[in-house]
Scaffold this motif. Structure first.
Motif, PDB file in Angstrom:
ATOM      1  N   LYS A 275       0.830  -1.210   0.000  1.00  0.00           N
ATOM      2  CA  LYS A 275       0.000   0.000   0.000  1.00  0.00           C
ATOM      3  C   LYS A 275       0.863   1.258   0.000  1.00  0.00           C
ATOM      4  N   ILE A 276       1.965   1.218   0.750  1.00  0.00           N
ATOM      5  CA  ILE A 276       2.835   2.390   0.838  1.00  0.00           C
ATOM      6  C   ILE A 276       3.435   2.721  -0.525  1.00  0.00           C
ATOM      7  N   PHE A 277       3.922   1.680  -1.230  1.00  0.00           N
ATOM      8  CA  PHE A 277       4.538   1.939  -2.533  1.00  0.00           C
ATOM      9  C   PHE A 277       3.499   2.331  -3.589  1.00  0.00           C
ATOM     10  N   LEU A 278       2.326   1.779  -3.481  1.00  0.00           N
ATOM     11  CA  LEU A 278       1.263   2.205  -4.405  1.00  0.00           C
ATOM     12  C   LEU A 278       0.887   3.664  -4.154  1.00  0.00           C
ATOM     13  N   VAL A 279       0.846   4.062  -2.880  1.00  0.00           N
ATOM     14  CA  VAL A 279       0.544   5.453  -2.552  1.00  0.00           C
ATOM     15  C   VAL A 279       1.622   6.383  -3.097  1.00  0.00           C
ATOM     16  N   LEU A 280       2.901   5.960  -2.992  1.00  0.00           N
ATOM     17  CA  LEU A 280       3.985   6.771  -3.543  1.00  0.00           C
ATOM     18  C   LEU A 280       3.819   6.961  -5.049  1.00  0.00           C
ATOM     19  N   GLY A 281       3.497   5.862  -5.754  1.00  0.00           N
ATOM     20  CA  GLY A 281       3.275   5.956  -7.206  1.00  0.00           C
ATOM     21  C   GLY A 281       2.077   6.827  -7.529  1.00  0.00           C
ATOM     22  N   MET A 282       1.001   6.686  -6.708  1.00  0.00           N
ATOM     23  CA  MET A 282      -0.210   7.492  -6.931  1.00  0.00           C
ATOM     24  C   MET A 282       0.083   8.973  -6.733  1.00  0.00           C
ATOM     25  N   LEU A 283       0.905   9.301  -5.718  1.00  0.00           N
ATOM     26  CA  LEU A 283       1.233  10.703  -5.465  1.00  0.00           C
ATOM     27  C   LEU A 283       2.010  11.309  -6.632  1.00  0.00           C
ATOM     28  N   ILE A 284       2.972  10.540  -7.154  1.00  0.00           N
ATOM     29  CA  ILE A 284       3.744  11.019  -8.312  1.00  0.00           C
ATOM     30  C   ILE A 284       2.820  11.222  -9.507  1.00  0.00           C
ATOM     31  N   SER A 285       1.930  10.229  -9.757  1.00  0.00           N
ATOM     32  CA  SER A 285       0.993  10.314 -10.875  1.00  0.00           C
ATOM     33  C   SER A 285       0.027  11.479 -10.693  1.00  0.00           C
ATOM     34  N   LEU A 286      -0.493  11.654  -9.465  1.00  0.00           N
ATOM     35  CA  LEU A 286      -1.455  12.727  -9.186  1.00  0.00           C
ATOM     36  C   LEU A 286      -0.816  14.099  -9.366  1.00  0.00           C
ATOM     37  N   LEU A 287       0.428  14.225  -8.906  1.00  0.00           N
ATOM     38  CA  LEU A 287       1.142  15.488  -9.054  1.00  0.00           C
ATOM     39  C   LEU A 287       1.355  15.813 -10.533  1.00  0.00           C
ATOM     40  N   GLY A 288       1.717  14.787 -11.316  1.00  0.00           N
ATOM     41  CA  GLY A 288       1.875  14.980 -12.753  1.00  0.00           C
ATOM     42  C   GLY A 288       0.573  15.374 -13.432  1.00  0.00           C
ATOM     43  N   LEU A 289      -0.533  14.749 -12.996  1.00  0.00           N
ATOM     44  CA  LEU A 289      -1.849  15.078 -13.562  1.00  0.00           C
ATOM     45  C   LEU A 289      -2.244  16.525 -13.256  1.00  0.00           C
ATOM     46  N   ILE A 290      -2.062  16.957 -12.024  1.00  0.00           N
ATOM     47  CA  ILE A 290      -2.444  18.321 -11.631  1.00  0.00           C
ATOM     48  C   ILE A 290      -1.630  19.349 -12.416  1.00  0.00           C
ATOM     49  N   ILE A 291      -0.307  19.120 -12.482  1.00  0.00           N
ATOM     50  CA  ILE A 291       0.562  20.045 -13.218  1.00  0.00           C
ATOM     51  C   ILE A 291       0.192  20.041 -14.704  1.00  0.00           C
ATOM     52  N   GLY A 292      -0.035  18.838 -15.271  1.00  0.00           N
ATOM     53  CA  GLY A 292      -0.337  18.705 -16.697  1.00  0.00           C
ATOM     54  C   GLY A 292      -1.638  19.386 -17.089  1.00  0.00           C
TER      55      GLY A 292
END
Length: 442
Positions: free
Chosen positions: A353-370
């Protein structure tokens, strides 16, 4: 949801400053990759939506919502026209009904004759219901500069004034005055034939007039009173507009027409209108819509959007693999911490769960910026003339943008789901790794 224990692990072991500079760089590249991929996808789809929307409006304005034809004779008489028009105007969906006459002719000025299409318009309603008549009365180069600065109301009034000149009016030729009908020429056709405002041109109609020795084509001279620019190449390079009475005389129509163009109100239920009206009027009449006549064109638009979306999603997919690379490098320096956490009671599920959350945070940050970046770029393109299209190439002289909210949501959902699916199996392998390996390597 994360438990308090999992949140503590994230804060204590994973949100501290990375020791490895390479993993920091790859993480940032992953975020930038997702952001640029999302921004490119939103911008491209917005431009495609804008082009399609403008083209739909132009075609709908030029052709009306529906056109009524007579299958038997391909003509509609005066009596039939009055009867059908009366029936149409009873429907609340009907905004206006206009007569349709399309004929072929040869246009001749000084160069060799060129084949064109003549469209006869009702001077009383054309300026109000046919937005194709974006008339230019001073020069066919004016639209991109002077005409674009005019307000919509001024444009309409100007167009109506020019259309009114389609009727017979006095034209001065040297020291003489003569009565000539007006004609409005498509901009590209005018450019090709070097036709200017107030020129006198000749039209040769295929309908013949009888003379004692032979039959010859009917000939009529016209006074050029204006030009129009629709951005639709098939219109601008081969269409000319004359008034209905002049067309009736030139083509010997006997007041018959080819069809009736029907304009509906903006929010009208088209399908319900078609069903009720066709039940009333019946055979031999049939309705054809501008969508039916141009369905192949919009099928191409749809396929292009799908193709571009797939290509840009591949770019985002590559960025997602960068996220995996970032996490793998991140794990390589955190193996000892993971082993200690497992020794303290953290389960494989907690680590996953921790590593999935890390990946989700990176993806979410990229989505918001994009998506923020794409909206900003779209706003700049709409409000500033930094990117323009040469006059005559397209309906407008600037890149159209149309942002559809559900597309933004769909892009975010697809990118987020794609990233999580790609991350799941590497994260699972990391979570299920033996803690002994981490302690040994640490």
């Amino acid at each position: 949801m994360l438990s308090k224990f999992e949140i503590f692990i994230l804060q204590r072991y994973f949100f501290t400053k990375h020791k490895d500079k390479a993993s920091r760089i790859i993480t940032r590249i992953s975020i930038i990759g997702v952001a640029l991929g999302v921004a490119a996808l939103v911008i491209v789809l917005s431009i495609m939506n804008g082009f399609e929307s403008d083209l739909r409006k132009a075609l709908q304005s030029a052709n009306g919502d529906f056109t009524l034809y007579n299958i038997d004779s391909n003509e509609i008489t005066i009596a039939q026209r009055k009867e059908i028009t009366a029936k149409l105007m009873k429907y609340k969906e009907t905004k206006a009904v206009s007569q349709l006459v399309l004929k072929q002719a040869l246009l001749q000025k000084q160069t060799h004759p060129v084949g064109i299409i003549i469209k006869a318009v009702n001077t009383k309603t054309a300026g109000e219901f046919n937005k194709l008549l974006y008339a230019i009365d001073d020069s066919y180069q004016a639209r991109h500069t002077k005409e674009r600065q005019l307000s919509l109301e001024k444009q309409k009034e100007r167009g109506k004034q020019i259309i009114a000149n389609l009727a017979f009016h006095n034209v001065k030729q040297g020291s003489f005055q003569t009565q000539l009908p007006g004609i409005i020429i498509g901009k590209q056709l005018a450019l090709q034939q070097a036709i200017h405002l107030n020129d006198i041109i000749t039209l040769l109609a295929p309908e013949e007039q009888s003379l004692p020795l032979q039959n010859i084509p009917r000939i009529q001279r016209f006074h050029v009173v204006g030009f129009f620019e629709s951005g639709l190449m098939n219109y601008d390079n081969m269409l000319a507009l004359i008034s209905l009475p002049v067309a009736n005389q030139l083509y010997q129509l006997n007041n018959n027409i080819q069809g009736l163009t029907i304009y509906l109100h903006q929010n009208a239920d088209e399908q319900a209108f078609i069903t009720r009206f066709m039940e009333e009027i019946g055979f031999p009449y049939y309705l054809s819509s501008w969508k039916d006549e141009n369905k192949n064109l919009f099928a191409v638009f749809h396929l292009e959007k799908i193709g571009l979306a797939i290509i840009l999603l591949c770019i985002i997919l590559i960025a997602s693999f960068n996220i995996i690379s970032s996490l793998i490098m991140f794990v390589s320096e955190k193996q000892k911490d993971i082993a200690i956490l497992k020794a303290l009671g953290a389960t494989d599920k907690n680590i996953l769960k921790i590593f999935l959350v890390l990946g989700m945070l990176i993806s979410l940050l990229g989505l918001i910026i994009g998506e923020t970046l794409s909206l900003l770029i779209c706003w700049i393109i709409v409000h500033f003339d930094w990117v323009t299209i040469p006059s005559g190439v397209y309906i407008n002289n600037k890149i159209p943008m149309k942002i559809i909210p559900w597309q933004l949501g769909s892009i975010a959902l697809i990118v987020f789901s794609l990233t999580i699916c790609i991350l799941f199996f590497p994260a699972k392998n990391i979570a299920t790794a033996s803690p002994m390996i981490g302690l040994k390597n640490g």
